[in-house]
Enzyme design. Structure first.
Site: not given
Ligand code: GLY
Length: 363
Positions: A121, A143, A227, A237, A241, A245, A248, A252, A264
């Protein structure tokens, strides 16, 4: 050496940047934590290039250390890799007090962070990003995650590291493509920050590729600092935030449809071009500066070659992007330096036109 502190609710950590910073990692691990296990997950390609430097850390942290190598590819960013890591952690006697250490690029950091987030956990982890991309972006902000089928990073968790060590010496061992990929995320920060930083990155592009240390230091520090400010305001996010992206959603989908034949960071550059075109079509972009916006992207042209791309498939992948809401694709679009619009909807025809123009730009 520079230190940036990230302050988020119930957690504060430092990002340390400089030459040969790795040397301070053993002292940090030896003095900072009561644990009988330090579990290192190390990018195998990076390890080959830096074996003695990394082994020195393992030796200096003694027999508490366990080393596991990871073949850090997008295709390996999977549940299978996660299971292998967890099995090895159990076998090595990692308890709740263990410390996991990621040494590698963005993929290593994402998978390792997620392994730490989900083991018992959640256990603590330290990031040692070794690529430009990981230093300026993926190692900061917590992330973590893996891919599933065609969707990138769809399974994951927010799990903040204990500390990030950006050792600029690692950048000297990267190949050109890896540097270009890092520059893709730097370009993103150039658009997000302000015109001054954009001009700095534009004018120093070649010097960065030649690994001028003081310029690299500034580029990494400014990107990380930007950042940090964003993550402090919106860790999970829910709003701000999302600006990180930029490009992105397109990127992606490109990576997925091309089965990761381009990396990437390269896809991010193409994605930013597409986001600019879409911003133009929707009347969002400040047309007076259109020429200037593309100048930085021009610098990437020699390093980005697209294989044939099925744009309909690309659109279908975008429909499953994790940033979508109410089953609609949402874009981060660009008005001017430091001025972004979030959650913008666009019609399929406009999106497809932006994709076409973006691909033509790099043809
Ligand atoms: N790479 C985008 C973010 O960390 O939010």
């Amino acid at each position: 050496m520079s230190k940036i502190t990230v302050n988020i609710p119930q957690h504060q950590y430092e990002i340390v940047t400089g030459k040969n910073i790795l040397k301070s990692l053993p002292a940090y691990l030896n003095s900072g934590f009561k644990t009988n296990r330090l579990f290192f997950i190390i990018d195998s390609k990076m390890y080959k290039r830096n074996t003695s430097k990394v082994d020195q850390v393992l030796t200096s942290t003694g027999n508490r250390s366990v080393k596991m190598l990871l073949t850090a590819t997008e295709k390996n960013k999977t549940y299978e890799s996660l299971i292998k890591i967890h099995r090895r952690m159990i076998k090595s006697g990692c308890g709740r007090d263990c410390i996991v250490v990621a040494i590698g690029g963005g993929i290593t950091g994402d998978v390792t962070g997620f392994a730490a987030a989900t083991y018992m956990r959640g256990v603590r982890y330290v990031q040692v990003p070794t690529t430009l991309l990981a230093m300026v972006d993926s190692s900061v902000g917590g992330k973590t995650g893996i891919n599933l089928d065609t969707t990138k990073n769809i399974i994951g968790a927010f799990h903040q590291p204990q500390r990030v060590f950006c050792d600029l010496e690692f950048l000297h061992t990267l190949d050109k493509t890896e540097l270009i990929c890092g520059m893709g995320e730097v370009a993103k920060y150039a658009f997000l920050t302000n015109e001054k930083f954009y001009d700095y990155v534009y004018h120093n592009f070649d010097k960065i590729l030649k690994l001028n240390n003081s310029i690299l230091n500034r580029v990494v520090s400014e990107s990380v600092n930007f950042k940090r400010n964003v993550v402090e305001k919106d860790e999970k996010e829910s709003g701000l935030r999302k600006i990180l992206n930029l490009g992105h959603t397109f990127a992606h989908a490109i990576e997925s449809v091309l089965n990761h034949k381009i990396k990437h960071g390269q896809a991010v550059v193409a994605g930013i071009a597409m986001a600019l075109y879409l911003s133009g079509e929707l009347g969002i972009l400040n047309g007076d500066k259109a020429f200037k916006y593309f100048r930085l992207l021009e610098k990437f042209k020699p390093y980005i070659n697209f294989p044939e791309l099925n744009t309909n498939k690309m659109y279908n992948v975008m429909k499953h992007d994790k940033k979508n809401r109410q089953n609609e694709i949402r874009f981060v679009l660009f008005n001017d330096f430091g001025n972004l619009l979030l959650d913008v909807k666009a019609g399929k025809a406009q999106v497809m036109l932006a994709v076409k123009k973006g691909l033509e730009f790099f043809a």
